[in-house]
Scaffold this motif. Structure first.
Motif, PDB file in Angstrom:
ATOM      1  N   ARG A 141      -2.505   0.423  -3.050  1.00 24.03           N
ATOM      2  CA  ARG A 141      -3.141   0.748  -1.937  1.00 24.03           C
ATOM      3  C   ARG A 141      -4.584   0.299  -2.170  1.00 24.03           C
ATOM      4  O   ARG A 141      -5.305  -0.396  -1.440  1.00 24.03           O
ATOM      5  CB  ARG A 141      -3.163   2.007  -1.456  1.00 24.03           C
ATOM      6  CG  ARG A 141      -3.577   2.175  -0.208  1.00 24.03           C
ATOM      7  CD  ARG A 141      -5.127   2.670   0.067  1.00 24.03           C
ATOM      8  NE  ARG A 141      -5.359   4.011  -0.476  1.00 24.03           N
ATOM      9  CZ  ARG A 141      -6.790   4.463  -0.577  1.00 24.03           C
ATOM     10  NH1 ARG A 141      -7.767   3.433  -0.337  1.00 24.03           N
ATOM     11  NH2 ARG A 141      -6.988   5.531  -0.947  1.00 24.03           N
ATOM     12  N   CYS A 170      -5.307  -3.621  -2.158  1.00 21.51           N
ATOM     13  CA  CYS A 170      -5.103  -4.188  -1.182  1.00 21.51           C
ATOM     14  C   CYS A 170      -6.655  -3.954  -0.491  1.00 21.51           C
ATOM     15  O   CYS A 170      -7.217  -4.788   0.209  1.00 21.51           O
ATOM     16  CB  CYS A 170      -4.081  -3.778  -0.066  1.00 21.51           C
ATOM     17  SG  CYS A 170      -3.905  -4.248   1.431  1.00 21.51           S
ATOM     18  N   CYS A 171      -6.958  -2.570  -0.423  1.00 21.91           N
ATOM     19  CA  CYS A 171      -8.322  -2.418  -0.039  1.00 21.91           C
ATOM     20  C   CYS A 171      -9.382  -3.196  -0.661  1.00 21.91           C
ATOM     21  O   CYS A 171     -10.403  -3.655   0.144  1.00 21.91           O
ATOM     22  CB  CYS A 171      -8.821  -0.926   0.004  1.00 21.91           C
ATOM     23  SG  CYS A 171      -7.889   0.300   1.178  1.00 21.91           S
ATOM     24  N   TRP A 211      -4.104   6.775   5.283  1.00 20.44           N
ATOM     25  CA  TRP A 211      -3.497   7.058   4.170  1.00 20.44           C
ATOM     26  C   TRP A 211      -2.884   8.219   4.027  1.00 20.44           C
ATOM     27  O   TRP A 211      -2.896   8.999   3.057  1.00 20.44           O
ATOM     28  CB  TRP A 211      -4.502   6.556   2.880  1.00 20.44           C
ATOM     29  CG  TRP A 211      -4.962   5.144   2.988  1.00 20.44           C
ATOM     30  CD1 TRP A 211      -4.710   4.047   3.095  1.00 20.44           C
ATOM     31  CD2 TRP A 211      -6.555   5.262   3.264  1.00 20.44           C
ATOM     32  NE1 TRP A 211      -5.710   3.053   3.396  1.00 20.44           N
ATOM     33  CE2 TRP A 211      -6.989   3.851   3.275  1.00 20.44           C
ATOM     34  CE3 TRP A 211      -7.811   6.050   3.334  1.00 20.44           C
ATOM     35  CZ2 TRP A 211      -8.074   3.293   3.447  1.00 20.44           C
ATOM     36  CZ3 TRP A 211      -8.788   5.770   3.176  1.00 20.44           C
ATOM     37  CH2 TRP A 211      -9.276   4.600   3.519  1.00 20.44           C
ATOM     38  N   PHE A 265       0.780  -1.271  -0.199  1.00 23.99           N
ATOM     39  CA  PHE A 265      -0.051   0.052   0.022  1.00 23.99           C
ATOM     40  C   PHE A 265       0.842   1.212  -0.016  1.00 23.99           C
ATOM     41  O   PHE A 265       0.359   2.233  -0.395  1.00 23.99           O
ATOM     42  CB  PHE A 265      -0.884   0.123   1.108  1.00 23.99           C
ATOM     43  CG  PHE A 265      -0.546  -0.907   2.374  1.00 23.99           C
ATOM     44  CD1 PHE A 265       0.541  -0.312   3.455  1.00 23.99           C
ATOM     45  CD2 PHE A 265      -1.017  -2.256   2.623  1.00 23.99           C
ATOM     46  CE1 PHE A 265       0.953  -1.004   4.256  1.00 23.99           C
ATOM     47  CE2 PHE A 265      -0.385  -2.969   3.726  1.00 23.99           C
ATOM     48  CZ  PHE A 265       0.618  -2.375   4.549  1.00 23.99           C
ATOM     49  N   CYS A 298      -7.050   0.460   9.434  1.00 26.46           N
ATOM     50  CA  CYS A 298      -5.852  -0.681   9.415  1.00 26.46           C
ATOM     51  C   CYS A 298      -4.826   0.056   9.954  1.00 26.46           C
ATOM     52  O   CYS A 298      -4.582   1.034   9.836  1.00 26.46           O
ATOM     53  CB  CYS A 298      -5.655  -1.016   8.083  1.00 26.46           C
ATOM     54  SG  CYS A 298      -6.824  -2.350   7.318  1.00 26.46           S
ATOM     55  N   ARG A 346      -8.896  -6.802   0.658  1.00 30.19           N
ATOM     56  CA  ARG A 346      -9.055  -7.126   2.357  1.00 30.19           C
ATOM     57  C   ARG A 346     -10.347  -6.431   2.696  1.00 30.19           C
ATOM     58  O   ARG A 346     -10.811  -6.716   4.019  1.00 30.19           O
ATOM     59  CB  ARG A 346      -8.012  -6.325   2.905  1.00 30.19           C
ATOM     60  CG  ARG A 346      -6.666  -7.277   2.703  1.00 30.19           C
ATOM     61  CD  ARG A 346      -5.559  -6.660   3.630  1.00 30.19           C
ATOM     62  NE  ARG A 346      -4.345  -6.974   3.393  1.00 30.19           N
ATOM     63  CZ  ARG A 346      -3.586  -8.170   4.107  1.00 30.19           C
ATOM     64  NH1 ARG A 346      -4.416  -8.720   4.848  1.00 30.19           N
ATOM     65  NH2 ARG A 346      -2.416  -8.431   3.949  1.00 30.19           N
ATOM     66  N   LYS A 347     -11.052  -5.604   1.993  1.00 28.31           N
ATOM     67  CA  LYS A 347     -12.055  -4.932   2.614  1.00 28.31           C
ATOM     68  C   LYS A 347     -13.267  -4.984   1.784  1.00 28.31           C
ATOM     69  O   LYS A 347     -14.409  -5.373   2.286  1.00 28.31           O
ATOM     70  CB  LYS A 347     -11.949  -3.300   2.890  1.00 28.31           C
ATOM     71  CG  LYS A 347     -10.937  -3.073   3.915  1.00 28.31           C
ATOM     72  CD  LYS A 347     -10.889  -1.473   4.245  1.00 28.31           C
ATOM     73  CE  LYS A 347     -10.255  -1.154   5.355  1.00 28.31           C
ATOM     74  NZ  LYS A 347     -10.226   0.424   5.494  1.00 28.31           N
ATOM     75  N   CYS A 388      -1.967   1.665   7.765  1.00 29.32           N
ATOM     76  CA  CYS A 388      -2.696   2.949   7.098  1.00 29.32           C
ATOM     77  C   CYS A 388      -3.376   4.104   7.755  1.00 29.32           C
ATOM     78  O   CYS A 388      -4.075   4.904   7.254  1.00 29.32           O
ATOM     79  CB  CYS A 388      -3.654   2.342   6.052  1.00 29.32           C
ATOM     80  SG  CYS A 388      -2.871   1.194   4.950  1.00 29.32           S
TER      81      CYS A 388
HETATM   82 FE1  SF4 Z   1      -4.825  -2.685   2.966  1.00 29.70          FE
HETATM   83 FE2  SF4 Z   1      -6.127  -2.061   5.263  1.00 29.70          FE
HETATM   84 FE3  SF4 Z   1      -4.367  -0.260   4.378  1.00 29.70          FE
HETATM   85 FE4  SF4 Z   1      -6.643  -0.912   2.863  1.00 29.70          FE
HETATM   86  S1  SF4 Z   1      -6.282   0.212   4.801  1.00 29.70           S
HETATM   87  S2  SF4 Z   1      -4.471  -0.700   2.037  1.00 29.70           S
HETATM   88  S3  SF4 Z   1      -7.117  -2.997   3.359  1.00 29.70           S
HETATM   89  S4  SF4 Z   1      -4.119  -2.472   4.965  1.00 29.70           S
END
Ligand code: SF4
Length: 239
Positions: A117, A120-121, A222, A110, A204, A124-125, A207
């Motif tokens: 990034r 990944c979101c 972020w 990310f 997370c 994972r989300k 982040c």
């Molecule tokens: Fe990955 Fe969580 Fe960061 Fe999104 S917020 S990039 S899901 S680690």
């Protein structure tokens, strides 16, 4: 399920009403096919507490990305103890998709680019959210208008075009940060201890960071990205 006209009428009716009334309506209409999306933020705890006032066995779901803070996991346990009748559904990302992603791009991908990034979101989300919403006719969120520039126009009741046209209920849409914390303190509710460490938004671990008192509450999400409208894709997606 509900026509645009009905949605408008409901929003006119509920705009100046208490969140409890909005929740009561939602539960009467949709239970048991309605659940709170709980990201362990202060707003979610307020709504969870209110849900326990309007229905015997509320249903909530948590998306465990695998990268949450320990403080966030601790709060899940506290909620299980405080609200034993609440059904807490935990959703994980697909392990093969995570394995493939981190093997290709690294465990901390990310930080490398906005595209990584968002990937990944997404894995994972967003994808676990889609699984969590399957079988639901409505979901409840802790979104508030003052949280972000992307959220200023949210309504208390919406058709969620991003997630298959089910109903999305935002009972705290017009609440302020102060109202949320006043409710938590007045009712002595458990909350995420990251707030005591200067966090104003919970996400997370890699982040999200604490923010200074003068910074925007979402400045800690972020923080290395420049854009002012950062979102993970759970609620707002680029088309
Ligand atoms: Fe990955 Fe969580 Fe960061 Fe999104 S917020 S990039 S899901 S680690």
């Amino acid at each position: 399920m509900l026509s645009q006209k009905e949605i408008e009428e409901l929003n006119n009716h509920f705009e100046n009403r208490e969140p409890l009334e909005v929740l009561r309506w939602g539960v009467q209409k949709f239970y048991p096919r309605i659940a709170l999306a709980c990201s362990l933020q202060a707003e979610d705890i307020v709504i969870l507490d209110m849900m326990n006032q309007v229905v015997d066995k509320p249903i909530i779901f948590v998306i465990d990305t695998g990268r949450l803070n320990q403080e966030t996991y601790n709060l899940i346990d506290e909620l299980r103890t405080k609200y034993p009748k609440t059904e807490i559904r935990i959703y994980f990302p697909d392990k093969e998709e995570v394995e493939d992603m981190v093997n290709r791009y690294g465990v901390n991908l990310f930080y490398k680019s906005v595209e990584f990034r968002k990937l990944c979101c997404e894995i994972r989300k967003v994808k676990p959210l889609q699984r969590a919403l399957k079988g639901l006719d409505a979901w409840i969120t802790g979104l508030r208008r003052e949280q972000n520039v992307t959220r200023t126009k949210i309504k208390k009741i919406e058709v969620d075009q991003v997630n298959g046209g089910i109903i999305k209920i935002n009972p705290l849409a017009d609440w302020t940060w102060e109202q949320v914390w006043d409710y938590i303190k007045r009712n002595n509710l458990p909350y995420n201890k990251l707030y005591d460490m200067g966090y104003k938004s919970i996400g997370c671990e890699p982040c999200t960071r604490a923010v200074k008192s003068w910074e925007h509450p979402r400045a800690g999400r972020w923080w290395w990205e420049q854009s002012g409208d950062k979102e993970c894709g759970l609620h707002f997606r680029e088309r």
